[in-house]
Design a protein around this motif. Structure first.
Motif, mmCIF file in Angstrom:
data_model
loop_
_atom_site.group_PDB
_atom_site.id
_atom_site.type_symbol
_atom_site.label_atom_id
_atom_site.label_comp_id
_atom_site.label_asym_id
_atom_site.label_seq_id
_atom_site.Cartn_x
_atom_site.Cartn_y
_atom_site.Cartn_z
ATOM 1 N N THR A 120 0.834 -1.191 0.000
ATOM 2 C CA THR A 120 0.000 0.000 0.000
ATOM 3 C C THR A 120 0.873 1.247 0.000
ATOM 4 O O THR A 120 1.847 1.332 0.753
ATOM 5 C CB THR A 120 -0.932 0.026 1.224
ATOM 6 O OG1 THR A 120 -1.781 -1.129 1.197
ATOM 7 C CG2 THR A 120 -1.797 1.271 1.231
ATOM 8 N N SER A 121 0.517 2.211 -0.840
ATOM 9 C CA SER A 121 1.240 3.480 -0.905
ATOM 10 C C SER A 121 0.268 4.569 -1.317
ATOM 11 O O SER A 121 -0.473 4.399 -2.291
ATOM 12 C CB SER A 121 2.400 3.392 -1.898
ATOM 13 O OG SER A 121 3.119 4.608 -1.960
ATOM 14 N N ASN A 122 0.239 5.652 -0.571
ATOM 15 C CA ASN A 122 -0.605 6.809 -0.884
ATOM 16 C C ASN A 122 -2.063 6.429 -1.111
ATOM 17 O O ASN A 122 -2.716 6.920 -2.035
ATOM 18 C CB ASN A 122 -0.054 7.558 -2.102
ATOM 19 C CG ASN A 122 1.297 8.196 -1.840
ATOM 20 O OD1 ASN A 122 1.616 8.539 -0.704
ATOM 21 N ND2 ASN A 122 2.097 8.359 -2.882
ATOM 22 N N PHE A 146 -8.321 1.457 -4.566
ATOM 23 C CA PHE A 146 -8.183 2.849 -4.159
ATOM 24 C C PHE A 146 -8.988 3.086 -2.876
ATOM 25 O O PHE A 146 -10.190 2.786 -2.832
ATOM 26 C CB PHE A 146 -8.683 3.782 -5.256
ATOM 27 C CG PHE A 146 -7.843 3.780 -6.510
ATOM 28 C CD1 PHE A 146 -6.976 4.824 -6.783
ATOM 29 C CD2 PHE A 146 -7.919 2.721 -7.410
ATOM 30 C CE1 PHE A 146 -6.199 4.826 -7.927
ATOM 31 C CE2 PHE A 146 -7.151 2.713 -8.563
ATOM 32 C CZ PHE A 146 -6.282 3.767 -8.824
ATOM 33 N N ASP A 147 -8.345 3.641 -1.840
ATOM 34 C CA ASP A 147 -9.083 4.000 -0.629
ATOM 35 C C ASP A 147 -10.105 5.094 -0.923
ATOM 36 O O ASP A 147 -11.181 5.127 -0.321
ATOM 37 C CB ASP A 147 -8.113 4.492 0.459
ATOM 38 C CG ASP A 147 -7.263 3.361 1.030
ATOM 39 O OD1 ASP A 147 -7.590 2.184 0.770
ATOM 40 O OD2 ASP A 147 -6.279 3.659 1.734
ATOM 41 N N ASP A 148 -9.766 5.974 -1.848
ATOM 42 C CA ASP A 148 -10.655 7.072 -2.223
ATOM 43 C C ASP A 148 -11.328 6.741 -3.555
ATOM 44 O O ASP A 148 -10.712 6.831 -4.619
ATOM 45 C CB ASP A 148 -9.852 8.372 -2.357
ATOM 46 C CG ASP A 148 -10.724 9.555 -2.761
ATOM 47 O OD1 ASP A 148 -11.962 9.404 -2.744
ATOM 48 O OD2 ASP A 148 -10.155 10.620 -3.083
ATOM 49 N N THR A 194 -11.877 -0.580 -7.505
ATOM 50 C CA THR A 194 -10.726 -1.433 -7.797
ATOM 51 C C THR A 194 -10.548 -1.611 -9.302
ATOM 52 O O THR A 194 -11.521 -1.843 -10.027
ATOM 53 C CB THR A 194 -10.901 -2.819 -7.136
ATOM 54 O OG1 THR A 194 -11.059 -2.655 -5.732
ATOM 55 C CG2 THR A 194 -9.683 -3.695 -7.389
ATOM 56 N N LEU A 195 -9.315 -1.491 -9.756
ATOM 57 C CA LEU A 195 -8.950 -1.825 -11.126
ATOM 58 C C LEU A 195 -8.196 -3.141 -11.128
ATOM 59 O O LEU A 195 -7.747 -3.621 -10.083
ATOM 60 C CB LEU A 195 -8.077 -0.724 -11.739
ATOM 61 C CG LEU A 195 -8.690 0.663 -11.873
ATOM 62 C CD1 LEU A 195 -7.673 1.631 -12.463
ATOM 63 C CD2 LEU A 195 -9.951 0.627 -12.723
ATOM 64 N N GLN A 196 -8.060 -3.742 -12.310
ATOM 65 C CA GLN A 196 -7.332 -4.984 -12.466
ATOM 66 C C GLN A 196 -6.203 -4.786 -13.475
ATOM 67 O O GLN A 196 -6.382 -4.123 -14.493
ATOM 68 C CB GLN A 196 -8.249 -6.123 -12.927
ATOM 69 C CG GLN A 196 -9.237 -6.601 -11.868
ATOM 70 C CD GLN A 196 -10.373 -5.619 -11.640
ATOM 71 O OE1 GLN A 196 -10.828 -4.958 -12.559
ATOM 72 N NE2 GLN A 196 -10.827 -5.521 -10.393
#
Length: 374
Positions: A120-122, A146-148, A194-196
């Motif tokens: 996890t980063s940013n 993505f958290d956001d 979420t992307l893949q």
């Protein structure tokens, strides 16, 4: 050889999608079938089945499975080249000692599922979800969460939920010398955050040792796309580093070798040919050598022609539906021998995943070698 895609159709029955998601998938597959005919029919087999078995993240894995299948069926994507040292980087070895061992990869049917391979980063988490392949080729599926959720707002996707990926995601495999393939970025469910990402790669290894069981090291510092307006758009920037075992069932089938042919006036002996659901590998010895090439900017047309006379032996894979895949320009390496000959090795992935039973033959030069899958 048993393909990792043997029961895809049955496995799809166990997936749980919204009605809208199922309608989008069906429409995409119908469009692909209309445009590409039998060549781009959806693959069948155990890859999706293994990816979608109940596990730590069942809903996410369902999207990874469906998206992986669609991404490979649709083809295309960004073509990239990767390279790594024959031996692991000393810094990588120290990282394994002081920073922890690579994540273990459990085996479900023919597919490996890394355990805990996540970073996890940013506010963005990248997770290795699944890996499948053969001796020299592999497909790895990642989720990018993505958290956001607003980070994905306003993005215009292509048909099928794909994006034109131009980021810098790299995967190095210990012991691999070089290789290339394609990367696909897509959104299996526009309703989530979420992307893949899928990497399909073919590599070469020292002494043809293969890549199963080796450590894979993923790194990415930027997730970037190319918009339809001709602009680069950064979706996320950070520092994502994962490492996991390349643990999966090797689906390679070795074909009969030893045949002879000619290429541009030189005798050729076919040393080895192998196929799988992901790609093809051909080794041969040619009674010819080229001079050492000068610096890239100084290579003459004559020198390039000499190189093509060694490396350019045609390789064509034929499938049961009558379509073919041209592997002539596959990633290759060569080595001169004292007797005046040159050994050449070519390896590449197809533009789709196929069922092993659907590979009819490999033609090397003018020698057609039938494929018999037990």
């Amino acid at each position: 050889m048993t393909s990792p895609l043997d029961s895809y159709t049955a496995s799809m029955d166990s997936l749980r999608f919204s009605d809208a998601a199922k309608a989008r998938m069906a429409a995409n597959l119908r469009r692909v079938a209309a445009e590409g005919g039998a060549k781009k029919d959806a693959p069948s087999g155990r890859l999706a089945e293994a990816l979608t078995r109940p596990a730590r993240r069942p809903r996410r894995l369902a999207h990874v499975a469906a998206g992986l299948a669609l991404a490979l069926v649709l083809g295309g994507g960004a073509t990239v080249a990767v390279a790594a040292g024959v031996l692991p980087n000393p810094a990588d070895v120290l990282s394994d000692v002081f920073g922890g061992a690579p994540a273990q990869t459990e085996l479900l049917n023919d597919v490996g599922r890394p355990i805990g391979a996540s970073a996890t980063s940013n506010g963005v988490t990248v997770t290795a979800e699944a890996v499948a392949g053969d001796r020299f080729n592999y497909a790895v599926a990642y989720s990018i969460e993505f958290d956001d959720p607003t980070a994905l707002e306003g993005i215009e996707f292509h048909e099928g939920g794909t994006l034109t990926y131009v980021g810098d995601a790299f995967l190095r495999v210990d012991g691999a010398m070089s290789g290339g393939g394609l990367v696909r970025l897509y959104d299996a469910d526009p309703g989530d955050n979420t992307l893949q990402l899928v990497q399909v790669m073919g590599v070469q290894t020292w002494n043809d040792a293969g890549i199963v069981g080796r450590t894979a090291r993923f790194s990415m510092s930027k997730l970037e796309i190319f918009t339809d307006e001709g602009e680069f758009k950064t979706l996320a920037a950070g520092n994502w580093n994962l490492k996991f075992e390349m643990n999966y069932v090797d689906t390679t089938v070795d074909l009969p070798a030893g045949q002879t042919t000619t290429w541009q006036g030189s005798d050729v002996t076919i040393d080895a040919v192998a196929v799988s659901s992901l790609g093809v590998t051909v080794d041969y010895t040619i009674d010819r050598q080229t001079r050492d090439l000068a610096l890239p900017g100084e290579v003459s047309d004559e020198a390039l022609a000499e190189q093509a006379a060694v490396m350019g032996l045609p390789v064509i894979v034929t499938f049961a539906d009558g379509t073919t895949f041209d592997a002539t320009d596959a990633n290759g390496s060569s080595a001169k021998r004292d007797d005046g000959t040159t050994t050449v090795s070519k390896a590449t992935t197809y533009d789709r995943i196929v069922d092993a039973d659907d590979i009819v033959s490999v033609t090397v030069g003018d020698v057609e070698i039938p494929v018999s899958v037990a």
